[in-house]
Design a protein around this motif. Structure first.
Motif, PDB file in Angstrom:
ATOM      1  N   PHE A  89     -13.556  -9.934 -14.394  1.00  0.00           N
ATOM      2  CA  PHE A  89     -13.056 -10.922 -13.444  1.00  0.00           C
ATOM      3  C   PHE A  89     -12.311 -10.220 -12.312  1.00  0.00           C
ATOM      4  O   PHE A  89     -12.005  -9.029 -12.390  1.00  0.00           O
ATOM      5  CB  PHE A  89     -12.114 -11.910 -14.147  1.00  0.00           C
ATOM      6  CG  PHE A  89     -10.901 -11.267 -14.753  1.00  0.00           C
ATOM      7  CD1 PHE A  89      -9.694 -11.188 -14.056  1.00  0.00           C
ATOM      8  CD2 PHE A  89     -10.944 -10.716 -16.027  1.00  0.00           C
ATOM      9  CE1 PHE A  89      -8.578 -10.591 -14.606  1.00  0.00           C
ATOM     10  CE2 PHE A  89      -9.834 -10.118 -16.595  1.00  0.00           C
ATOM     11  CZ  PHE A  89      -8.649 -10.048 -15.879  1.00  0.00           C
ATOM     12  N   VAL A  90     -12.017 -10.960 -11.269  1.00  0.00           N
ATOM     13  CA  VAL A  90     -11.189 -10.487 -10.157  1.00  0.00           C
ATOM     14  C   VAL A  90      -9.864 -11.235 -10.200  1.00  0.00           C
ATOM     15  O   VAL A  90      -9.838 -12.461 -10.362  1.00  0.00           O
ATOM     16  CB  VAL A  90     -11.876 -10.714  -8.801  1.00  0.00           C
ATOM     17  CG1 VAL A  90     -10.948 -10.310  -7.650  1.00  0.00           C
ATOM     18  CG2 VAL A  90     -13.174  -9.925  -8.722  1.00  0.00           C
ATOM     19  N   MET A  91      -8.778 -10.502 -10.069  1.00  0.00           N
ATOM     20  CA  MET A  91      -7.440 -11.073 -10.109  1.00  0.00           C
ATOM     21  C   MET A  91      -6.715 -10.806  -8.799  1.00  0.00           C
ATOM     22  O   MET A  91      -6.814  -9.702  -8.242  1.00  0.00           O
ATOM     23  CB  MET A  91      -6.649 -10.435 -11.265  1.00  0.00           C
ATOM     24  CG  MET A  91      -5.223 -10.946 -11.431  1.00  0.00           C
ATOM     25  SD  MET A  91      -4.272  -9.954 -12.631  1.00  0.00           S
ATOM     26  CE  MET A  91      -3.573  -8.692 -11.550  1.00  0.00           C
ATOM     27  N   SER A  92      -6.016 -11.802  -8.284  1.00  0.00           N
ATOM     28  CA  SER A  92      -5.139 -11.571  -7.146  1.00  0.00           C
ATOM     29  C   SER A  92      -3.960 -10.722  -7.595  1.00  0.00           C
ATOM     30  O   SER A  92      -3.653 -10.640  -8.791  1.00  0.00           O
ATOM     31  CB  SER A  92      -4.629 -12.904  -6.584  1.00  0.00           C
ATOM     32  OG  SER A  92      -3.786 -13.538  -7.544  1.00  0.00           O
ATOM     33  N   VAL A  93      -3.288 -10.065  -6.660  1.00  0.00           N
ATOM     34  CA  VAL A  93      -2.057  -9.333  -6.977  1.00  0.00           C
ATOM     35  C   VAL A  93      -0.899 -10.065  -6.309  1.00  0.00           C
ATOM     36  O   VAL A  93      -0.828 -10.139  -5.078  1.00  0.00           O
ATOM     37  CB  VAL A  93      -2.130  -7.871  -6.475  1.00  0.00           C
ATOM     38  CG1 VAL A  93      -0.793  -7.177  -6.699  1.00  0.00           C
ATOM     39  CG2 VAL A  93      -3.245  -7.119  -7.191  1.00  0.00           C
ATOM     40  N   ASN A  94      -0.041 -10.659  -7.126  1.00  0.00           N
ATOM     41  CA  ASN A  94       1.137 -11.340  -6.607  1.00  0.00           C
ATOM     42  C   ASN A  94       2.281 -10.329  -6.531  1.00  0.00           C
ATOM     43  O   ASN A  94       2.739  -9.836  -7.560  1.00  0.00           O
ATOM     44  CB  ASN A  94       1.536 -12.508  -7.511  1.00  0.00           C
ATOM     45  CG  ASN A  94       0.450 -13.565  -7.592  1.00  0.00           C
ATOM     46  OD1 ASN A  94      -0.409 -13.640  -6.716  1.00  0.00           O
ATOM     47  ND2 ASN A  94       0.470 -14.360  -8.639  1.00  0.00           N
ATOM     48  N   ALA A  95       2.710  -9.980  -5.335  1.00  0.00           N
ATOM     49  CA  ALA A  95       3.700  -8.920  -5.175  1.00  0.00           C
ATOM     50  C   ALA A  95       4.449  -9.090  -3.860  1.00  0.00           C
ATOM     51  O   ALA A  95       3.959  -9.726  -2.931  1.00  0.00           O
ATOM     52  CB  ALA A  95       3.023  -7.549  -5.213  1.00  0.00           C
ATOM     53  N   THR A  96       5.633  -8.509  -3.817  1.00  0.00           N
ATOM     54  CA  THR A  96       6.397  -8.468  -2.579  1.00  0.00           C
ATOM     55  C   THR A  96       5.743  -7.488  -1.610  1.00  0.00           C
ATOM     56  O   THR A  96       4.907  -6.667  -1.993  1.00  0.00           O
ATOM     57  CB  THR A  96       7.836  -8.027  -2.837  1.00  0.00           C
ATOM     58  OG1 THR A  96       7.806  -6.676  -3.353  1.00  0.00           O
ATOM     59  CG2 THR A  96       8.530  -8.930  -3.850  1.00  0.00           C
ATOM     60  N   GLU A  97       6.146  -7.549  -0.359  1.00  0.00           N
ATOM     61  CA  GLU A  97       5.610  -6.618   0.631  1.00  0.00           C
ATOM     62  C   GLU A  97       5.918  -5.179   0.246  1.00  0.00           C
ATOM     63  O   GLU A  97       5.076  -4.285   0.398  1.00  0.00           O
ATOM     64  CB  GLU A  97       6.195  -6.942   2.011  1.00  0.00           C
ATOM     65  CG  GLU A  97       5.489  -6.244   3.157  1.00  0.00           C
ATOM     66  CD  GLU A  97       4.038  -6.653   3.304  1.00  0.00           C
ATOM     67  OE1 GLU A  97       3.227  -5.811   3.739  1.00  0.00           O
ATOM     68  OE2 GLU A  97       3.699  -7.807   2.974  1.00  0.00           O
ATOM     69  N   ARG A  98       7.116  -4.942  -0.265  1.00  0.00           N
ATOM     70  CA  ARG A  98       7.497  -3.583  -0.682  1.00  0.00           C
ATOM     71  C   ARG A  98       6.621  -3.093  -1.830  1.00  0.00           C
ATOM     72  O   ARG A  98       6.186  -1.939  -1.843  1.00  0.00           O
ATOM     73  CB  ARG A  98       8.973  -3.568  -1.091  1.00  0.00           C
ATOM     74  CG  ARG A  98       9.466  -2.245  -1.649  1.00  0.00           C
ATOM     75  CD  ARG A  98       9.341  -1.133  -0.625  1.00  0.00           C
ATOM     76  NE  ARG A  98       9.658   0.165  -1.202  1.00  0.00           N
ATOM     77  CZ  ARG A  98       9.063   1.290  -0.859  1.00  0.00           C
ATOM     78  NH1 ARG A  98       8.123   1.288   0.062  1.00  0.00           N
ATOM     79  NH2 ARG A  98       9.410   2.433  -1.418  1.00  0.00           N
ATOM     80  N   LYS A  99       6.353  -3.977  -2.790  1.00  0.00           N
ATOM     81  CA  LYS A  99       5.494  -3.613  -3.915  1.00  0.00           C
ATOM     82  C   LYS A  99       4.078  -3.316  -3.434  1.00  0.00           C
ATOM     83  O   LYS A  99       3.430  -2.379  -3.899  1.00  0.00           O
ATOM     84  CB  LYS A  99       5.479  -4.761  -4.935  1.00  0.00           C
ATOM     85  CG  LYS A  99       4.473  -4.615  -6.059  1.00  0.00           C
ATOM     86  CD  LYS A  99       4.845  -3.536  -7.045  1.00  0.00           C
ATOM     87  CE  LYS A  99       3.902  -3.545  -8.245  1.00  0.00           C
ATOM     88  NZ  LYS A  99       4.190  -2.463  -9.201  1.00  0.00           N
ATOM     89  N   ARG A 100       3.580  -4.089  -2.470  1.00  0.00           N
ATOM     90  CA  ARG A 100       2.237  -3.828  -1.936  1.00  0.00           C
ATOM     91  C   ARG A 100       2.181  -2.474  -1.233  1.00  0.00           C
ATOM     92  O   ARG A 100       1.190  -1.756  -1.327  1.00  0.00           O
ATOM     93  CB  ARG A 100       1.817  -4.932  -0.969  1.00  0.00           C
ATOM     94  CG  ARG A 100       1.490  -6.249  -1.632  1.00  0.00           C
ATOM     95  CD  ARG A 100       0.849  -7.201  -0.645  1.00  0.00           C
ATOM     96  NE  ARG A 100       0.930  -8.576  -1.100  1.00  0.00           N
ATOM     97  CZ  ARG A 100       0.147  -9.116  -2.015  1.00  0.00           C
ATOM     98  NH1 ARG A 100      -0.793  -8.382  -2.572  1.00  0.00           N
ATOM     99  NH2 ARG A 100       0.295 -10.366  -2.367  1.00  0.00           N
ATOM    100  N   GLU A 101       3.251  -2.142  -0.505  1.00  0.00           N
ATOM    101  CA  GLU A 101       3.291  -0.847   0.174  1.00  0.00           C
ATOM    102  C   GLU A 101       3.248   0.290  -0.846  1.00  0.00           C
ATOM    103  O   GLU A 101       2.548   1.289  -0.659  1.00  0.00           O
ATOM    104  CB  GLU A 101       4.552  -0.742   1.025  1.00  0.00           C
ATOM    105  CG  GLU A 101       4.537  -1.646   2.249  1.00  0.00           C
ATOM    106  CD  GLU A 101       5.857  -1.644   2.980  1.00  0.00           C
ATOM    107  OE1 GLU A 101       6.785  -0.925   2.526  1.00  0.00           O
ATOM    108  OE2 GLU A 101       5.987  -2.349   3.993  1.00  0.00           O
ATOM    109  N   LYS A 102       4.000   0.129  -1.927  1.00  0.00           N
ATOM    110  CA  LYS A 102       3.996   1.151  -2.982  1.00  0.00           C
ATOM    111  C   LYS A 102       2.611   1.254  -3.629  1.00  0.00           C
ATOM    112  O   LYS A 102       2.099   2.359  -3.858  1.00  0.00           O
ATOM    113  CB  LYS A 102       5.043   0.805  -4.042  1.00  0.00           C
ATOM    114  CG  LYS A 102       5.103   1.782  -5.198  1.00  0.00           C
ATOM    115  CD  LYS A 102       6.158   1.376  -6.214  1.00  0.00           C
ATOM    116  CE  LYS A 102       6.175   2.334  -7.402  1.00  0.00           C
ATOM    117  NZ  LYS A 102       7.174   1.929  -8.425  1.00  0.00           N
ATOM    118  N   LEU A 103       1.998   0.098  -3.888  1.00  0.00           N
ATOM    119  CA  LEU A 103       0.670   0.097  -4.493  1.00  0.00           C
ATOM    120  C   LEU A 103      -0.353   0.729  -3.557  1.00  0.00           C
ATOM    121  O   LEU A 103      -1.236   1.476  -3.990  1.00  0.00           O
ATOM    122  CB  LEU A 103       0.265  -1.339  -4.845  1.00  0.00           C
ATOM    123  CG  LEU A 103      -1.057  -1.519  -5.586  1.00  0.00           C
ATOM    124  CD1 LEU A 103      -1.058  -0.733  -6.894  1.00  0.00           C
ATOM    125  CD2 LEU A 103      -1.294  -3.002  -5.857  1.00  0.00           C
ATOM    126  N   ALA A 104      -0.233   0.452  -2.257  1.00  0.00           N
ATOM    127  CA  ALA A 104      -1.141   1.061  -1.282  1.00  0.00           C
ATOM    128  C   ALA A 104      -1.024   2.578  -1.311  1.00  0.00           C
ATOM    129  O   ALA A 104      -2.028   3.287  -1.238  1.00  0.00           O
ATOM    130  CB  ALA A 104      -0.840   0.530   0.119  1.00  0.00           C
TER     131      ALA A 104
END
Length: 204
Positions: A89-104
């Motif tokens: 399946f495909v899942m969205s990632v629910n995260a803060t902007e800071r968390k997305r930056e870290k994940l990127a």
């Protein structure tokens, strides 16, 4: 060299459209998945972005179901199921902007690791630091705060604002080494000698 360049989105755009604004990269990351029923399954992330992730998994969640994943080297992710496939399946990632930056930054590292050709990537398993914040000391004694992105017995990749010259001797914590690569988020370090796991306990 790969880097995430999300497309411009408008605040009024649906969340799904904003998630698709990130380009997914191919990964092969193992982990554990917990469904809303609290059932747990082994899973593999096979491609992902800071906005969504595609899993293969024997667990079969429902569309819109909230799920939590614990992925090696990436940590805890949570989100909602967007779509189902034959094997996952495909899942969205629910995260803060800071968390997305870290994940990127983490995904950039994964996407570029083959191009970087880091020797430790081939010789020793990468370990997940418990405490990622550290300090890098240069040959002249100048110190910079840094974040450990990746760690092994023979080297590390650190998120760092400056780019010391290739070959420059440095010290990460109590481990001495030299800069062997530059990449978008920072530098890769090869330690002067293979470390013991005991020597890395301050980070693990």
């Amino acid at each position: 060299m790969y880097s995430f360049q999300p497309a411009q989105t408008q605040p009024s755009q649906p969340i799904a459209a904003q998630q698709r604004s990130f380009q997914r990269v191919t990964v092969n990351v193992e982990g554990r998945l917990m469904l809303a029923s609290h059932e747990e399954y082994a899973c593999s992330a096979i491609d992902m972005s800071p906005g969504d992730v595609r899993f293969t998994c024997v667990g079969r969640p429902r569309v819109n179901e909230r799920v939590i994943a614990y992925l090696d080297h990436l940590g805890r992710l949570e989100g909602n199921v967007i779509s189902l496939s034959d094997d996952g399946f495909v899942m969205s990632v629910n995260a803060t902007e800071r968390k997305r930056e870290k994940l990127a930054a983490q995904l950039t590292w994964i996407a570029n690791k083959h191009e970087l050709g880091l020797p430790e990537d081939r010789r020793h398993d990468r370990l997940t630091p418990r405490d990622t914040l550290s300090e890098l000391e240069l040959e002249d004694g100048t110190r910079y705060a840094c974040r450990i992105m990746d760690l092994s017995l023979s080297g590390a990749a650190v998120d760092l604002e400056v780019r010391p010259a290739l070959g420059m001797p440095v010290r990460l914590g109590n481990m001495r080494g030299r800069v062997v690569r530059h990449f978008m988020e920072g530098v890769a370090i090869e330690f002067n000698s293979v470390q013991s796991r005991e020597a890395l306990t301050a980070f693990l």
